[in-house]
Design a protein around this motif. Structure first.
Motif, short mmCIF file in Angstrom:
data_model
loop_
_atom_site.label_atom_id
_atom_site.label_comp_id
_atom_site.label_asym_id
_atom_site.label_seq_id
_atom_site.Cartn_x
_atom_site.Cartn_y
_atom_site.Cartn_z
N GLY A 26 0.83 -1.22 0.00
CA GLY A 26 0.00 0.00 0.00
C GLY A 26 0.86 1.26 0.00
N PHE A 75 -4.61 -4.62 -3.53
CA PHE A 75 -5.97 -5.14 -3.67
C PHE A 75 -6.03 -6.60 -3.18
CE2 PHE A 75 -9.00 -7.21 -6.78
CZ PHE A 75 -10.16 -6.73 -6.19
N GLY A 78 -5.42 -6.95 0.58
CA GLY A 78 -6.60 -6.42 1.29
C GLY A 78 -7.68 -7.49 1.39
N GLN A 85 -10.04 -13.17 8.23
CA GLN A 85 -10.72 -12.72 9.45
C GLN A 85 -11.92 -13.58 9.77
OE1 GLN A 85 -11.84 -8.69 8.82
NE2 GLN A 85 -9.98 -7.84 9.68
N TYR A 93 -21.38 -8.68 9.57
CA TYR A 93 -20.20 -7.85 9.87
C TYR A 93 -20.34 -6.46 9.24
CZ TYR A 93 -15.34 -6.20 9.63
OH TYR A 93 -14.20 -5.44 9.73
N ILE A 102 -14.74 -0.52 6.92
CA ILE A 102 -13.89 -1.19 5.91
C ILE A 102 -14.60 -1.21 4.56
CG2 ILE A 102 -14.48 -3.66 6.26
CD1 ILE A 102 -11.03 -2.06 5.55
N MET A 106 -12.87 0.16 1.31
CA MET A 106 -12.75 -0.69 0.12
C MET A 106 -13.41 -0.06 -1.10
SD MET A 106 -13.17 -4.43 1.88
CE MET A 106 -13.85 -5.16 0.42
N ILE A 110 -10.95 -0.05 -4.11
CA ILE A 110 -11.23 -0.84 -5.32
C ILE A 110 -11.43 0.11 -6.51
CG2 ILE A 110 -12.86 -2.45 -6.38
CD1 ILE A 110 -13.16 -3.73 -3.54
N MET A 169 -9.50 2.78 6.34
CA MET A 169 -8.65 1.59 6.48
C MET A 169 -8.13 1.49 7.92
SD MET A 169 -8.04 -0.20 3.69
CE MET A 169 -9.13 -0.02 2.30
N VAL A 170 -7.59 2.60 8.40
CA VAL A 170 -7.02 2.60 9.75
C VAL A 170 -8.15 2.63 10.79
CG1 VAL A 170 -5.54 3.89 11.35
CG2 VAL A 170 -4.90 3.72 8.95
#
Ligand code: HEM
Length: 248
Positions: A26, A75, A78, A85, A93, A102, A106, A110, A169-170
């Motif tokens: 990334g 990608f 990720g 998971q 989820y 997320i 994404m 993407i 993301m974080v």
């Protein structure tokens, strides 16, 4: 003791390793994206045509190789994190705070990956071929300049997306929010706002809204500074939208 070390060969261990790999590729991708936008484009604008053609042939072509394959690796890694998971075992989820975060990250990631392979690289292939052809004494391809502009807009838009992307993301594992109200109506409102703003940006970058000319809705792509300011403002907006819509 050795047993604990071997835990790396578990689903959780593979998730951890995918996460590490994801951040490595990334930063490679986004580092090169920032190099193109903040360094190469302004420098090429000041160069003589012959020097620029040589730099496209020898330098930009190499940078683009790392850039597009780092995008592909980002990608894939990720998706690997997601696959390893436990979360993904239940589609519910994506109704949790982490899942919504997320999914938003994404959406940006993407789209950026598709912009790299579908717009930027397709256009840059022609630009590189043209530079090599002209260096060899051939005729310039009249389509190259327009394709270069098309790639620039998508690249600037990816720079804008990269900032809110990292918010999410974080934020997925590290947002400081507790006890969000994630009822269906609020999720609907969040996605409506998020998708409308996102669609405006992407359609604008593809020239479907504002065309490819400078100014107007393309003002944010006209200089790399405008692009940075827009990306920062977009990040703040998305952080506010997430926090305020889901506030209890
Ligand atoms: C291309 C599409 C992408 C996909 C499908 C994707 C997917 C993911 C997933 C599933 C996670 C784990 C979230 C969690 O559960 O904590 C994640 C985390 C992360 N991603 Fe991405 N990502 C993409 C692009 C990017 C890009 C372009 C960057 C830029 C550097 C990036 C940087 C990160 C970072 C820094 C984390 C957080 C790691 C952590 O906090 O432990 N991702 N990504």
């Amino acid at each position: 003791m050795l047993g604990a070390a071997l835990d790396i060969f578990s689903k959780q261990g593979f998730e951890y390793l995918s996460r590490w790999g994801h951040v490595v590729v990334g930063i490679t991708w986004i580092g090169l994206l920032y190099y193109f936008n903040f360094v190469q484009v302004p420098a090429f604008g000041e160069m003589e045509a012959a020097a620029r053609n040589n730099a496209v042939d020898k330098l930009a072509s190499r940078a683009l190789w790392w850039f597009r394959w780092a995008a592909a690796a980002t990608f894939v890694t990720g998706l690997m994190i997601l696959g390893f998971q436990e979360n993904l075992n239940k589609m519910s989820y994506f109704k949790t705070g982490s899942g919504i975060a997320i999914a938003t990250g994404m959406l940006f990631g993407i789209t950026m990956f598709l912009n790299v392979w579908g717009v930027i690289w397709r256009a840059q292939k022609v630009v590189i071929d043209n530079a090599r052809n002209v260096q060899a004494g051939g005729e310039a391809n009249p389509a190259a300049a327009e394709l270069g502009r098309k790639a620039l807009l998508a690249s600037r838009q990816n720079t804008i997306f990269s900032l809110p992307l990292l918010i999410f993301m974080v934020g997925t594992s590290h947002f400081p929010y507790n006890g969000l109200d994630l009822t269906g109506g609020k999720r609907g409102l969040y996605w409506a706002i998020t998708l409308i703003v996102f669609a405006f940006f992407e359609l604008n970058a593809l020239g479907i809204i504002g065309g490819f000319k400078p100014g107007g809705t393309n003002l944010m792509y006209d200089t790399h500074k405008n692009t940075i300011y827009t990306g920062l403002a977009y990040s703040v907006l998305m952080l506010i939208v997430f926090a305020v819509v889901f506030a209890v």
